[in-house]
Write a protein that holds these residues in place. Structure first.
Motif, PDB file in Angstrom:
ATOM      1  N   THR A  47       0.827  -1.203   0.000  1.00 22.32           N
ATOM      2  CA  THR A  47       0.000   0.000   0.000  1.00 22.32           C
ATOM      3  C   THR A  47       0.867   1.260   0.000  1.00 22.32           C
ATOM      4  OG1 THR A  47      -0.125  -0.115   2.409  1.00 22.32           O
ATOM      5  CG2 THR A  47      -1.927  -1.135   1.160  1.00 22.32           C
ATOM      6  N   THR A  79      -4.319   8.700  -5.969  1.00 25.23           N
ATOM      7  CA  THR A  79      -5.366   7.685  -6.047  1.00 25.23           C
ATOM      8  C   THR A  79      -5.473   6.820  -4.801  1.00 25.23           C
ATOM      9  OG1 THR A  79      -3.876   6.052  -7.065  1.00 25.23           O
ATOM     10  CG2 THR A  79      -5.049   7.547  -8.543  1.00 25.23           C
ATOM     11  N   GLY A  80      -4.889   7.269  -3.707  1.00 21.47           N
ATOM     12  CA  GLY A  80      -4.865   6.444  -2.509  1.00 21.47           C
ATOM     13  C   GLY A  80      -6.200   6.354  -1.798  1.00 21.47           C
ATOM     14  N   PRO A  81      -6.202   5.707  -0.637  1.00 20.09           N
ATOM     15  CA  PRO A  81      -7.455   5.425   0.061  1.00 20.09           C
ATOM     16  C   PRO A  81      -7.995   6.584   0.878  1.00 20.09           C
ATOM     17  CG  PRO A  81      -5.612   4.502   1.268  1.00 20.09           C
ATOM     18  CD  PRO A  81      -5.043   5.069   0.001  1.00 20.09           C
ATOM     19  N   LEU A  85      -3.024  10.288   4.044  1.00 20.80           N
ATOM     20  CA  LEU A  85      -1.920   9.354   3.828  1.00 20.80           C
ATOM     21  C   LEU A  85      -0.626   9.831   4.486  1.00 20.80           C
ATOM     22  CD1 LEU A  85      -0.757   6.852   2.356  1.00 20.80           C
ATOM     23  CD2 LEU A  85      -0.340   8.361   0.393  1.00 20.80           C
ATOM     24  N   THR A 140      -2.710  -0.930  -5.478  1.00 24.90           N
ATOM     25  CA  THR A 140      -3.665  -1.139  -4.387  1.00 24.90           C
ATOM     26  C   THR A 140      -4.669   0.001  -4.262  1.00 24.90           C
ATOM     27  OG1 THR A 140      -2.300  -0.060  -2.686  1.00 24.90           O
ATOM     28  CG2 THR A 140      -1.881  -2.405  -3.121  1.00 24.90           C
ATOM     29  N   ALA A 141      -4.692   0.926  -5.216  1.00 30.36           N
ATOM     30  CA  ALA A 141      -5.632   2.048  -5.147  1.00 30.36           C
ATOM     31  C   ALA A 141      -7.065   1.522  -5.148  1.00 30.36           C
ATOM     32  CB  ALA A 141      -5.421   2.988  -6.326  1.00 30.36           C
ATOM     33  N   PRO A 142      -7.938   2.110  -4.341  1.00 34.43           N
ATOM     34  CA  PRO A 142      -9.321   1.622  -4.286  1.00 34.43           C
ATOM     35  C   PRO A 142     -10.061   1.890  -5.593  1.00 34.43           C
ATOM     36  CG  PRO A 142      -9.094   3.653  -3.042  1.00 34.43           C
ATOM     37  CD  PRO A 142      -7.705   3.239  -3.422  1.00 34.43           C
ATOM     38  N   ARG A 144     -13.263   3.126  -7.591  1.00 32.59           N
ATOM     39  CA  ARG A 144     -14.267   4.130  -7.315  1.00 32.59           C
ATOM     40  C   ARG A 144     -15.480   3.898  -8.215  1.00 32.59           C
ATOM     41  NH1 ARG A 144     -10.667   9.692  -6.684  1.00 32.59           N
ATOM     42  NH2 ARG A 144      -9.052   8.790  -5.338  1.00 32.59           N
TER      43      ARG A 144
END
Length: 405
Positions: A47, A79-81, A85, A140-142, A144
């Motif tokens: 991540t 593009t992270g969660p 961060l 690992t980007a979520p 959408r």
């Protein structure tokens, strides 16, 4: 199509003495990065915070002898969660509960924009040590999705819009094609630049020039992507985005995972400690036509050079985020640089994102880490100028001009 008025008439010069009025100027005194992996491969389960934490910890350790606590962590990410961060990464790096953290999103310019924000905090006197950079884990980007009426299945979308309805909002591949057409950048030059990027990255890795800046992650301590490219193989690749176009998978950067960070302190602390570093002379974030977002570095670079009272001929090292060969060549043509000729040793001399990869939120910090290795670790004399710049989706450009001290 080169803007002849900006073409340098001399080789890069070295500024012999520091500029006046920069006693509290921000200075980069340490810079590190992870190896860069192609999305879905080397770091496919790592991540963004786990990429960022090792470089933050390494940079903090590099400057621990200063005895100054880290005031903040500023981290670029696209593009992270969410969940801030930078704060998560600072805690994971072991910096302690008192270090806050803020996350910046200027898309592909996020890492460099984060460093500029750190510089502003240091220049204002609010902080004496800021760790800044960027991280991206495309792997690992979520996912959408558009919100739908109750009972309907949400519809996923590829990315958030860069502009509101009624404004151009091209994907980056078609935008690179449009810029190549507008500035007359041929397929042959794009392929030649891509070969150069890979060849120079392979040579730098073989010579150990990347080892001094890389912090290993998960047992990997080398970039995954650089490889030898043959002209004939590149020439056979089809257009990737526009029928009969010139932009291909071979002359475009890959979607990637990675992180980079730097330590920023005021000049008075750097001088007292006797450390070499890169003093931030000027930074700029500008807007441009969102239909041609790759053009953004041109006005950004012109602005920072103007603010610093310098010309492109004064700059010894240039690092540009190599999202597409077409975009790099359009920008360097306009700025009076020839990376396939006379400026071969100035522009991305150890390769760039075409060869290493393009972890979006981190790439702007990666190019500063590369400048630090080339100029500071490489022993360039005081006064040597280095330039970092990136284009940004939605029509932005980010640039920073540094001076070796």
């Amino acid at each position: 199509m080169r803007d002849e008025a900006l073409t340098p008439e001399a080789r890069p010069t070295m500024m012999a003495t520091p500029r006046a009025g920069t006693g509290d100027a921000p200075v980069v005194v340490a810079a590190r990065r992870t190896p860069i992996g192609t999305a879905g491969h080397a770091f496919k389960t790592v991540t963004a915070d786990r990429l960022a934490a090792p470089v933050i910890a390494a940079v903090a350790a590099d400057v621990a002898h200063l005895g100054v606590p880290v005031g903040d962590v500023v981290l670029g990410n696209c593009t992270g969660p969410g969940g801030n961060l930078a704060r998560v990464s600072a805690l994971a790096a072991g910096l302690g509960h008192e270090v806050p953290g803020v996350t910046v999103d200027r898309q592909c310019g996020s890492g460099l924009a984060a460093i500029l924000l750190a510089g502003q905090a240091v220049r204002s006197g609010e902080m004496d040590l800021v760790v800044a950079g960027g991280a991206e884990s495309a792997s690992t980007a979520p996912l959408r999705a558009h919100r739908r009426p109750e009972g309907e299945i949400p519809v996923p979308y590829e990315r958030a819009p860069f502009t509101p309805e009624g404004h151009p909002d091209p994907d980056m591949g078609p935008a690179a094609e449009a810029l190549a057409a507008a500035r007359g950048v041929s397929r042959e030059r794009q392929d030649a630049y891509a070969r150069r990027s890979h060849a120079r990255a392979l040579a730098a890795r073989e010579a150990g020039r990347f080892a001094r800046e890389i912090v290993g992650v998960g047992g990997r301590d080398a970039d995954q992507r650089p490889r030898a490219l043959r002209a004939a193989s590149l020439a056979r690749l089809p257009a990737a985005f526009v029928p009969q176009g010139t932009v291909t998978a071979g002359n475009s950067s890959p979607i990637s995972d990675g992180a980079a960070a730097v330590a920023v302190v005021p000049e008075r602390l750097r001088a007292a400690a006797g450390l070499p570093g890169l003093r931030l002379l000027a930074g700029a974030v500008v807007g441009c036509d969102p239909g041609l977002p790759g053009w953004g570095p041109v006005p950004a670079v012109r602005r920072v050079l103007s603010r610093a009272g310098a010309g492109i001929a004064d700059v010894a090292a240039v690092e540009i985020v190599e999202a597409f060969a077409a975009q790099v060549l359009a920008v360097t043509d306009a700025l009076g640089l020839d990376p396939l000729g006379a400026d071969d040793e100035r522009v991305c001399a150890d390769g760039g994102a075409l060869a290493l990869g393009h972890p979006w939120g981190a790439s702007g910090a990666v190019v500063v880490a590369r400048l630090f290795s080339r100029l500071v670790t490489g022993g360039a004399p005081p006064g040597t100028l280095g330039l970092a710049t990136a284009a940004v989706g939605g029509g932005l450009g980010v640039a920073a001009l540094f001076e070796v001290v």
